[in-house]
Design a protein around this motif. Structure first.
Motif, PDB file in Angstrom:
ATOM      1  N   UNK A  14      -3.735   3.688  -1.121  1.00 52.96           N
ATOM      2  CA  UNK A  14      -4.299   4.884  -0.818  1.00 52.96           C
ATOM      3  C   UNK A  14      -3.376   5.796  -1.504  1.00 52.96           C
ATOM      4  N   UNK A  15      -2.258   5.832  -1.305  1.00 51.25           N
ATOM      5  CA  UNK A  15      -1.315   6.815  -2.002  1.00 51.25           C
ATOM      6  C   UNK A  15      -1.147   6.672  -3.483  1.00 51.25           C
ATOM      7  N   UNK A  16      -1.736   5.681  -3.992  1.00 46.91           N
ATOM      8  CA  UNK A  16      -1.507   5.467  -5.588  1.00 46.91           C
ATOM      9  C   UNK A  16      -3.020   5.256  -5.841  1.00 46.91           C
ATOM     10  N   UNK A  17      -4.084   5.647  -5.328  1.00 47.06           N
ATOM     11  CA  UNK A  17      -5.687   5.484  -5.418  1.00 47.06           C
ATOM     12  C   UNK A  17      -5.888   5.926  -6.991  1.00 47.06           C
ATOM     13  N   UNK A  18      -5.469   7.180  -7.479  1.00 41.83           N
ATOM     14  CA  UNK A  18      -5.700   7.485  -8.748  1.00 41.83           C
ATOM     15  C   UNK A  18      -5.241   6.630  -9.856  1.00 41.83           C
ATOM     16  N   UNK A  19      -4.078   6.093  -9.878  1.00 43.86           N
ATOM     17  CA  UNK A  19      -3.226   5.380 -10.750  1.00 43.86           C
ATOM     18  C   UNK A  19      -3.881   3.884 -10.822  1.00 43.86           C
ATOM     19  N   UNK A  71      -2.601 -15.698  -4.260  1.00 44.44           N
ATOM     20  CA  UNK A  71      -2.030 -15.479  -5.061  1.00 44.44           C
ATOM     21  C   UNK A  71      -1.582 -13.850  -5.020  1.00 44.44           C
ATOM     22  N   UNK A  72      -0.811 -13.652  -4.524  1.00 42.53           N
ATOM     23  CA  UNK A  72      -0.292 -11.960  -4.269  1.00 42.53           C
ATOM     24  C   UNK A  72       0.479 -11.390  -5.253  1.00 42.53           C
ATOM     25  N   UNK A  73       0.670 -12.119  -6.527  1.00 44.83           N
ATOM     26  CA  UNK A  73       1.540 -11.755  -7.389  1.00 44.83           C
ATOM     27  C   UNK A  73       1.225 -10.476  -8.075  1.00 44.83           C
ATOM     28  N   UNK A  74      -0.082 -10.166  -8.404  1.00 43.05           N
ATOM     29  CA  UNK A  74      -0.204  -8.832  -8.852  1.00 43.05           C
ATOM     30  C   UNK A  74      -0.217  -7.580  -8.008  1.00 43.05           C
ATOM     31  N   UNK A  75      -0.715  -7.831  -6.867  1.00 39.64           N
ATOM     32  CA  UNK A  75      -0.705  -6.752  -5.762  1.00 39.64           C
ATOM     33  C   UNK A  75       0.889  -6.529  -5.362  1.00 39.64           C
ATOM     34  N   UNK A  76       1.533  -7.478  -5.435  1.00 43.50           N
ATOM     35  CA  UNK A  76       2.981  -7.379  -5.084  1.00 43.50           C
ATOM     36  C   UNK A  76       3.695  -6.714  -5.862  1.00 43.50           C
ATOM     37  N   UNK A  77       3.567  -7.018  -7.397  1.00 44.60           N
ATOM     38  CA  UNK A  77       4.059  -5.969  -8.043  1.00 44.60           C
ATOM     39  C   UNK A  77       3.511  -4.468  -8.398  1.00 44.60           C
ATOM     40  N   UNK A  78       2.402  -4.359  -8.464  1.00 50.83           N
ATOM     41  CA  UNK A  78       1.569  -3.144  -8.535  1.00 50.83           C
ATOM     42  C   UNK A  78       2.107  -2.166  -7.368  1.00 50.83           C
ATOM     43  N   UNK A  79       2.379  -2.676  -6.036  1.00 50.10           N
ATOM     44  CA  UNK A  79       2.618  -1.885  -4.962  1.00 50.10           C
ATOM     45  C   UNK A  79       3.917  -2.152  -4.322  1.00 50.10           C
TER      46      UNK A  79
END
Length: 113
Positions: A14-19, A71-79
């Motif tokens: 939510x804190x990074x919703x726009x990005x 596989x959490x790799x993408x969400x882990x890296x993104x946030x």
């Protein structure tokens, strides 16, 4: 995945919703919080001191999932997020909640609903 870990991820999203351009991510326990049915049964026996008879069916059903770990790799890296609570904590928390709400839940389970 414990609900508190999931809530922490949602707050970060939510804190990074726009990005994030409303990207869809996989989120789950990942390999460090995976558990087999046999391991899960053992944990539940330890927590509850109950040992109900568990049947088995040697035939594989089309609905059976032989192995799944998110596989959490993408969400882990993104946030910069990883689940913090392990299997023992999750099961103990669920067991505590079930125990604390036993009076509300018993009529539901005893009526076969």
């Amino acid at each position: 995945l414990h609900v508190d870990d999931f809530c922490q991820l949602i707050k970060k999203q939510l804190a990074a919703l726009e990005s994030t351009s409303y990207t869809i991510y996989n989120a789950g326990g990942g390999p460090t919080i995976s558990v087999s049915l046999a391991e899960l049964t053992s944990h539940c026996h330890r927590l509850s001191a109950e040992h109900p008879k568990i049947g088995s069916d040697p035939e594989t059903s089309d609905a059976d999932v032989p192995y799944y770990v998110t596989d959490n790799s993408t969400v882990s890296k993104s946030f910069d997020w990883v689940p913090e609570r392990g299997v023992d904590f999750i099961l103990e928390d669920i067991f505590r909640w079930l125990t604390n709400h036993r009076q509300v839940l018993e009529p539901i389970f005893h009526n076969g609903i």
